[in-house]
Design a protein around this motif. Structure first.
Motif, PDB file in Angstrom:
ATOM      1  N   THR A  11      16.738 -84.711  58.396  1.00 62.23           N
ATOM      2  CA  THR A  11      18.074 -84.157  58.259  1.00 62.23           C
ATOM      3  C   THR A  11      18.147 -83.493  56.889  1.00 62.23           C
ATOM      4  O   THR A  11      17.190 -83.569  56.108  1.00 62.23           O
ATOM      5  CB  THR A  11      19.161 -85.256  58.369  1.00 62.23           C
ATOM      6  N   MET A  12      19.274 -82.862  56.599  1.00 63.87           N
ATOM      7  CA  MET A  12      19.459 -82.206  55.309  1.00 63.87           C
ATOM      8  C   MET A  12      20.731 -82.728  54.645  1.00 63.87           C
ATOM      9  O   MET A  12      21.812 -82.658  55.228  1.00 63.87           O
ATOM     10  CB  MET A  12      19.575 -80.686  55.481  1.00 63.87           C
ATOM     11  N   ASP A  13      20.572 -83.285  53.444  1.00 62.95           N
ATOM     12  CA  ASP A  13      21.745 -83.583  52.622  1.00 62.95           C
ATOM     13  C   ASP A  13      22.118 -82.287  51.913  1.00 62.95           C
ATOM     14  O   ASP A  13      21.235 -81.576  51.418  1.00 62.95           O
ATOM     15  CB  ASP A  13      21.417 -84.647  51.566  1.00 62.95           C
ATOM     16  N   HIS A  14      23.405 -81.980  51.857  1.00 61.26           N
ATOM     17  CA  HIS A  14      23.795 -80.717  51.215  1.00 61.26           C
ATOM     18  C   HIS A  14      25.247 -80.743  50.768  1.00 61.26           C
ATOM     19  O   HIS A  14      26.046 -81.553  51.241  1.00 61.26           O
ATOM     20  CB  HIS A  14      23.568 -79.536  52.172  1.00 61.26           C
ATOM     21  N   THR A  15      25.581 -79.838  49.872  1.00 68.98           N
ATOM     22  CA  THR A  15      26.952 -79.651  49.413  1.00 68.98           C
ATOM     23  C   THR A  15      27.829 -79.326  50.610  1.00 68.98           C
ATOM     24  O   THR A  15      27.454 -78.509  51.458  1.00 68.98           O
ATOM     25  CB  THR A  15      27.019 -78.497  48.389  1.00 68.98           C
ATOM     26  N   ALA A  16      29.006 -79.939  50.671  1.00 75.82           N
ATOM     27  CA  ALA A  16      29.872 -79.755  51.840  1.00 75.82           C
ATOM     28  C   ALA A  16      31.075 -78.857  51.575  1.00 75.82           C
ATOM     29  O   ALA A  16      31.877 -78.637  52.478  1.00 75.82           O
ATOM     30  CB  ALA A  16      30.343 -81.115  52.342  1.00 75.82           C
ATOM     31  N   SER A  17      31.229 -78.339  50.374  1.00 69.31           N
ATOM     32  CA  SER A  17      32.389 -77.508  50.047  1.00 69.31           C
ATOM     33  C   SER A  17      32.204 -76.068  50.514  1.00 69.31           C
ATOM     34  O   SER A  17      31.086 -75.547  50.558  1.00 69.31           O
ATOM     35  CB  SER A  17      32.635 -77.498  48.539  1.00 69.31           C
ATOM     36  N   VAL A  18      33.320 -75.427  50.845  1.00 68.26           N
ATOM     37  CA  VAL A  18      33.337 -73.988  51.130  1.00 68.26           C
ATOM     38  C   VAL A  18      33.607 -73.270  49.803  1.00 68.26           C
ATOM     39  O   VAL A  18      34.530 -73.638  49.068  1.00 68.26           O
ATOM     40  CB  VAL A  18      34.440 -73.636  52.150  1.00 68.26           C
ATOM     41  N   LEU A  19      32.793 -72.272  49.497  1.00 67.15           N
ATOM     42  CA  LEU A  19      32.974 -71.499  48.275  1.00 67.15           C
ATOM     43  C   LEU A  19      33.918 -70.324  48.532  1.00 67.15           C
ATOM     44  O   LEU A  19      33.800 -69.638  49.553  1.00 67.15           O
ATOM     45  CB  LEU A  19      31.630 -70.958  47.777  1.00 67.15           C
ATOM     46  N   LEU A  20      34.844 -70.113  47.618  1.00 65.62           N
ATOM     47  CA  LEU A  20      35.744 -68.960  47.674  1.00 65.62           C
ATOM     48  C   LEU A  20      35.187 -67.912  46.722  1.00 65.62           C
ATOM     49  O   LEU A  20      35.091 -68.150  45.510  1.00 65.62           O
ATOM     50  CB  LEU A  20      37.152 -69.370  47.242  1.00 65.62           C
ATOM     51  N   VAL A  21      34.776 -66.778  47.264  1.00 61.24           N
ATOM     52  CA  VAL A  21      34.120 -65.739  46.466  1.00 61.24           C
ATOM     53  C   VAL A  21      34.997 -64.493  46.450  1.00 61.24           C
ATOM     54  O   VAL A  21      35.455 -64.030  47.510  1.00 61.24           O
ATOM     55  CB  VAL A  21      32.720 -65.418  47.042  1.00 61.24           C
ATOM     56  N   ASP A  22      35.257 -63.960  45.262  1.00 63.14           N
ATOM     57  CA  ASP A  22      36.137 -62.797  45.153  1.00 63.14           C
ATOM     58  C   ASP A  22      35.387 -61.502  45.457  1.00 63.14           C
ATOM     59  O   ASP A  22      34.182 -61.508  45.713  1.00 63.14           O
ATOM     60  CB  ASP A  22      36.830 -62.756  43.790  1.00 63.14           C
ATOM     61  N   ALA A  23      36.119 -60.394  45.422  1.00 58.74           N
ATOM     62  CA  ALA A  23      35.540 -59.102  45.797  1.00 58.74           C
ATOM     63  C   ALA A  23      34.448 -58.635  44.840  1.00 58.74           C
ATOM     64  O   ALA A  23      33.654 -57.764  45.181  1.00 58.74           O
ATOM     65  CB  ALA A  23      36.644 -58.041  45.882  1.00 58.74           C
ATOM     66  N   GLY A  24      34.398 -59.240  43.663  1.00 60.23           N
ATOM     67  CA  GLY A  24      33.334 -58.906  42.720  1.00 60.23           C
ATOM     68  C   GLY A  24      32.076 -59.737  42.926  1.00 60.23           C
ATOM     69  O   GLY A  24      31.106 -59.593  42.204  1.00 60.23           O
ATOM     70  N   GLY A  25      32.109 -60.628  43.929  1.00 58.08           N
ATOM     71  CA  GLY A  25      30.963 -61.497  44.192  1.00 58.08           C
ATOM     72  C   GLY A  25      30.918 -62.709  43.293  1.00 58.08           C
ATOM     73  O   GLY A  25      29.887 -63.379  43.192  1.00 58.08           O
ATOM     74  N   ASN A  26      32.045 -63.042  42.641  1.00 56.14           N
ATOM     75  CA  ASN A  26      32.105 -64.180  41.732  1.00 56.14           C
ATOM     76  C   ASN A  26      32.817 -65.367  42.371  1.00 56.14           C
ATOM     77  O   ASN A  26      33.757 -65.191  43.149  1.00 56.14           O
ATOM     78  CB  ASN A  26      32.864 -63.794  40.453  1.00 56.14           C
ATOM     79  N   LEU A  27      32.382 -66.557  42.007  1.00 54.71           N
ATOM     80  CA  LEU A  27      33.033 -67.766  42.500  1.00 54.71           C
ATOM     81  C   LEU A  27      34.443 -67.852  41.935  1.00 54.71           C
ATOM     82  O   LEU A  27      34.656 -67.756  40.734  1.00 54.71           O
ATOM     83  CB  LEU A  27      32.230 -69.010  42.094  1.00 54.71           C
ATOM     84  N   SER A  28      35.416 -68.049  42.830  1.00 53.13           N
ATOM     85  CA  SER A  28      36.815 -68.124  42.417  1.00 53.13           C
ATOM     86  C   SER A  28      37.380 -69.527  42.599  1.00 53.13           C
ATOM     87  O   SER A  28      38.412 -69.864  42.024  1.00 53.13           O
ATOM     88  CB  SER A  28      37.641 -67.119  43.231  1.00 53.13           C
ATOM     89  N   GLY A  29      36.718 -70.362  43.404  1.00 54.46           N
ATOM     90  CA  GLY A  29      37.195 -71.714  43.658  1.00 54.46           C
ATOM     91  C   GLY A  29      36.435 -72.322  44.831  1.00 54.46           C
ATOM     92  O   GLY A  29      35.479 -71.725  45.337  1.00 54.46           O
ATOM     93  N   THR A  30      36.868 -73.487  45.265  1.00 55.67           N
ATOM     94  CA  THR A  30      36.227 -74.165  46.395  1.00 55.67           C
ATOM     95  C   THR A  30      37.282 -74.828  47.271  1.00 55.67           C
ATOM     96  O   THR A  30      38.399 -75.102  46.832  1.00 55.67           O
ATOM     97  CB  THR A  30      35.223 -75.244  45.931  1.00 55.67           C
ATOM     98  N   ILE A  31      36.900 -75.077  48.508  1.00 56.13           N
ATOM     99  CA  ILE A  31      37.692 -75.886  49.424  1.00 56.13           C
ATOM    100  C   ILE A  31      36.843 -77.102  49.762  1.00 56.13           C
ATOM    101  O   ILE A  31      35.715 -76.962  50.254  1.00 56.13           O
ATOM    102  CB  ILE A  31      38.065 -75.115  50.704  1.00 56.13           C
TER     103      ILE A  31
END
Length: 198
Positions: free
Chosen positions: A158-178
């Motif tokens: 199986t794969m352990d992995h980060t479970a958050s959704v990344l919010l990425v802005d129009a510039g391709g930068n991380l803006s937040g997470t869910i």
């Protein structure tokens, strides 16, 4: 200069200093804090779920939801993709410019055809991304995702992995997470905030 004049001069100077501090602090509070350009993301050349080449440029020019998971995932991934489909449905036309990407942390098993079939079970708004494991590692590392192969008793894994959704802005930068299974109202407000930024 009299004592009274000195007092007035000092009071005015102090008021100006405090006022500048308040304005600076207010500006700091109103500025999105997850904005360090270049601190997240990486160049990659992978394959989308229709077999077409896709690069990091796909994450620019529009706001995006980005999720790293895999199709053999027993619960976290299907739950998250189900949530994402629900957000698109609730937002309706508000989300016309919003894109969503499902990166496989298990590209050895997740072929483009498998990814396409899997994401299609939830919505046609999510693009599956897979490809060369080395290229996928670049994306995983660049977005600071945790992903680890865990052997299972039956000889598989199986794969352990980060479970958050990344919010990425129009510039391709991380803006937040869910966060995983975050309250729907909170998640939707975060997405609306992302859309207003772009």
């Amino acid at each position: 200069m009299s004592n009274r004049q000195r007092f007035i001069t000092m009071a005015v100077a102090l008021t100006l200093v405090v006022g500048a501090g308040v304005i600076g602090y207010a500006t700091f509070l109103m500025t999105p804090q997850v904005r360090a350009a270049g601190s997240f993301g990486a160049a990659f050349t992978l394959t989308d779920d229709r077999g077409q080449p896709i690069t990091e440029k796909a994450l620019s020019g529009h706001p995006s939801l980005v999720y790293f998971g895999y199709t053999h995932c027993p619960d976290v991934c299907p739950t998250t993709l189900y949530d994402m489909a629900g957000w698109f449905k609730t937002l309706g036309p508000q989300a016309d410019r919003l894109k969503a990407y499902f990166f496989s942390v298990d590209p050895e098993r997740d072929t483009p055809a498998i990814m396409h079939s899997y994401t299609g079970n939830f919505t046609d708004r999510i693009t599956g991304i897979t490809g060369d494991p080395g290229e996928m590692r670049k994306a995983i590392k660049g977005w600071r995702i945790y992903a680890k192969k865990v052997p299972s008793p039956d000889g598989g894994y199986t794969m352990d992995h980060t479970a958050s959704v990344l919010l990425v802005d129009a510039g391709g930068n991380l803006s937040g997470t869910i966060a995983y299974q975050e309250n729907d109202d909170v998640a939707l407000q975060k997405i609306r905030n992302l859309l207003q930024q772009n």
